[in-house]
Design a protein around this motif. Structure first.
Motif, PDB file in Angstrom:
ATOM      1  N   HIS A 134      22.879 -26.964  40.601  1.00  0.00           N
ATOM      2  CA  HIS A 134      23.520 -27.262  39.123  1.00  0.00           C
ATOM      3  C   HIS A 134      22.489 -26.449  38.396  1.00  0.00           C
ATOM      4  O   HIS A 134      23.027 -26.085  37.150  1.00  0.00           O
ATOM      5  CB  HIS A 134      23.348 -28.704  38.943  1.00  0.00           C
ATOM      6  CG  HIS A 134      24.341 -29.355  39.877  1.00  0.00           C
ATOM      7  ND1 HIS A 134      25.621 -29.324  39.919  1.00  0.00           N
ATOM      8  CD2 HIS A 134      24.088 -30.420  40.970  1.00  0.00           C
ATOM      9  CE1 HIS A 134      26.406 -30.194  41.141  1.00  0.00           C
ATOM     10  NE2 HIS A 134      25.425 -30.510  41.451  1.00  0.00           N
ATOM     11  N   MET A 135      21.353 -26.540  38.455  1.00  0.00           N
ATOM     12  CA  MET A 135      20.486 -25.704  37.562  1.00  0.00           C
ATOM     13  C   MET A 135      20.594 -24.269  37.242  1.00  0.00           C
ATOM     14  O   MET A 135      20.511 -23.669  36.169  1.00  0.00           O
ATOM     15  CB  MET A 135      18.865 -25.815  37.897  1.00  0.00           C
ATOM     16  CG  MET A 135      18.335 -27.172  37.775  1.00  0.00           C
ATOM     17  SD  MET A 135      16.750 -27.332  38.323  1.00  0.00           S
ATOM     18  CE  MET A 135      15.756 -26.598  37.059  1.00  0.00           C
ATOM     19  N   GLN A 136      21.193 -23.635  38.143  1.00  0.00           N
ATOM     20  CA  GLN A 136      21.495 -22.257  38.244  1.00  0.00           C
ATOM     21  C   GLN A 136      22.487 -21.766  37.249  1.00  0.00           C
ATOM     22  O   GLN A 136      22.546 -20.735  36.601  1.00  0.00           O
ATOM     23  CB  GLN A 136      21.849 -21.646  39.552  1.00  0.00           C
ATOM     24  CG  GLN A 136      23.171 -22.081  40.078  1.00  0.00           C
ATOM     25  CD  GLN A 136      23.740 -21.638  41.275  1.00  0.00           C
ATOM     26  OE1 GLN A 136      22.780 -20.809  41.881  1.00  0.00           O
ATOM     27  NE2 GLN A 136      24.700 -21.965  42.043  1.00  0.00           N
ATOM     28  N   ALA A 137      23.278 -22.721  36.589  1.00  0.00           N
ATOM     29  CA  ALA A 137      24.288 -22.700  35.605  1.00  0.00           C
ATOM     30  C   ALA A 137      23.622 -22.529  33.967  1.00  0.00           C
ATOM     31  O   ALA A 137      24.067 -21.960  33.460  1.00  0.00           O
ATOM     32  CB  ALA A 137      25.306 -23.935  35.687  1.00  0.00           C
ATOM     33  N   TRP A 138      22.546 -22.907  34.038  1.00  0.00           N
ATOM     34  CA  TRP A 138      21.749 -23.368  32.729  1.00  0.00           C
ATOM     35  C   TRP A 138      20.380 -23.024  32.563  1.00  0.00           C
ATOM     36  O   TRP A 138      19.779 -22.520  31.711  1.00  0.00           O
ATOM     37  CB  TRP A 138      22.136 -24.549  32.284  1.00  0.00           C
ATOM     38  CG  TRP A 138      21.246 -25.565  32.777  1.00  0.00           C
ATOM     39  CD1 TRP A 138      21.539 -26.172  33.739  1.00  0.00           C
ATOM     40  CD2 TRP A 138      20.022 -26.092  32.220  1.00  0.00           C
ATOM     41  NE1 TRP A 138      20.538 -27.279  34.312  1.00  0.00           N
ATOM     42  CE2 TRP A 138      19.634 -27.141  33.095  1.00  0.00           C
ATOM     43  CE3 TRP A 138      19.425 -25.816  31.025  1.00  0.00           C
ATOM     44  CZ2 TRP A 138      18.442 -27.710  33.154  1.00  0.00           C
ATOM     45  CZ3 TRP A 138      17.996 -26.449  31.001  1.00  0.00           C
ATOM     46  CH2 TRP A 138      17.623 -27.532  31.960  1.00  0.00           C
ATOM     47  N   PHE A 139      19.595 -23.143  33.787  1.00  0.00           N
ATOM     48  CA  PHE A 139      18.287 -23.117  33.661  1.00  0.00           C
ATOM     49  C   PHE A 139      17.934 -21.275  33.748  1.00  0.00           C
ATOM     50  O   PHE A 139      18.296 -20.604  34.304  1.00  0.00           O
ATOM     51  CB  PHE A 139      17.405 -23.691  34.767  1.00  0.00           C
ATOM     52  CG  PHE A 139      16.118 -23.850  34.372  1.00  0.00           C
ATOM     53  CD1 PHE A 139      15.784 -25.073  33.536  1.00  0.00           C
ATOM     54  CD2 PHE A 139      15.251 -23.364  35.338  1.00  0.00           C
ATOM     55  CE1 PHE A 139      14.116 -25.344  33.407  1.00  0.00           C
ATOM     56  CE2 PHE A 139      13.639 -23.706  35.192  1.00  0.00           C
ATOM     57  CZ  PHE A 139      13.475 -24.569  33.938  1.00  0.00           C
ATOM     58  N   PRO A 140      16.545 -20.910  33.026  1.00  0.00           N
ATOM     59  CA  PRO A 140      16.581 -19.469  32.886  1.00  0.00           C
ATOM     60  C   PRO A 140      16.015 -18.673  34.045  1.00  0.00           C
ATOM     61  O   PRO A 140      16.322 -17.572  34.288  1.00  0.00           O
ATOM     62  CB  PRO A 140      15.661 -19.453  31.653  1.00  0.00           C
ATOM     63  CG  PRO A 140      14.857 -20.707  31.707  1.00  0.00           C
ATOM     64  CD  PRO A 140      15.797 -21.806  32.153  1.00  0.00           C
ATOM     65  N   ASP A 141      15.530 -19.773  34.923  1.00  0.00           N
ATOM     66  CA  ASP A 141      14.729 -19.255  36.193  1.00  0.00           C
ATOM     67  C   ASP A 141      15.214 -19.891  37.311  1.00  0.00           C
ATOM     68  O   ASP A 141      15.468 -21.282  37.170  1.00  0.00           O
ATOM     69  CB  ASP A 141      13.158 -18.972  36.082  1.00  0.00           C
ATOM     70  CG  ASP A 141      12.891 -18.256  35.199  1.00  0.00           C
ATOM     71  OD1 ASP A 141      13.431 -17.180  34.918  1.00  0.00           O
ATOM     72  OD2 ASP A 141      11.923 -18.536  34.291  1.00  0.00           O
ATOM     73  N   GLU A 142      15.153 -19.350  38.652  1.00  0.00           N
ATOM     74  CA  GLU A 142      15.267 -20.142  39.767  1.00  0.00           C
ATOM     75  C   GLU A 142      14.193 -20.916  39.989  1.00  0.00           C
ATOM     76  O   GLU A 142      12.886 -20.475  39.728  1.00  0.00           O
ATOM     77  CB  GLU A 142      15.632 -19.292  41.007  1.00  0.00           C
ATOM     78  CG  GLU A 142      15.779 -20.017  42.328  1.00  0.00           C
ATOM     79  CD  GLU A 142      16.062 -19.089  43.323  1.00  0.00           C
ATOM     80  OE1 GLU A 142      15.751 -19.643  44.675  1.00  0.00           O
ATOM     81  OE2 GLU A 142      16.839 -18.244  43.030  1.00  0.00           O
TER      82      GLU A 142
END
Length: 177
Positions: free
Chosen positions: A40-48
């Protein structure tokens, strides 16, 4: 609280912090998954963000657009409430969630390594939060970098020139969606 509300800049215990608060029209459980789970973070967070979701765990951040990595650490991980991490060598990022009826209030605070990065980072987190809302709402994501381009001048004006001495790297280009 709207997506257009600017974050704030304040000195706290000798360190500069950029702070955002957003009311999200989604239950706590859904927002917690969005802010902590890699898929889910990949949709909004700047880095993996690679690493265990537990206090004390080492983290690695992968910036695919710049083809670089940096290290961090999970400082606090309290399910359904708080995630705080060391973000590189000098910055910290804290996300707190609290339920409010059927909605969730999200507070994001970045403790900065230097005052000069405040406008740059605030515009970046502003874009990230717009992208988070779109992901939660199931609406179209803005193109990477467009919100930053719109908001950065507003942060420079709001925070002042001393908070805008550090910008993105000269060769920075937003990753493609």
């Amino acid at each position: 609280m709207t997506d257009r509300d600017l974050g704030t800049l304040a000195e706290h215990e000798g360190e500069w912090q950029v702070r955002f608060e957003r009311r999200l029209r989604h239950p706590l459980e859904k927002v917690w998954r969005a802010v902590t789970e890699p898929e889910h973070m990949q949709a909004w967070f700047p880095d993996e963000m690679e690493g265990e979701r537990r206090a004390g765990a080492p983290l690695k951040f992968v910036d695919k657009g710049m083809n670089m990595t940096f290290e961090g650490e999970m400082l606090v991980f309290e399910p359904m409430s708080t995630m705080e991490l060391q973000w590189g060598p000098t910055n910290k990022l804290r996300i707190d969630l609290r339920p409010d009826g059927d909605e969730t209030v999200l507070t994001l605070v970045e403790t900065l390594g230097e005052l000069g990065e405040a406008a740059r980072d605030a515009a970046g987190w502003h874009e990230c939060l717009v992208r988070l809302v779109a992901a939660l709402d199931g609406t179209e994501q803005p193109a990477n970098g467009t919100v930053w381009d719109e908001e950065h001048p507003r942060y420079v004006e709001a925070f002042g020139p001393e908070a805008a001495t550090i910008g993105p790297p000269a060769d920075w280009k937003p990753p493609t969606s």
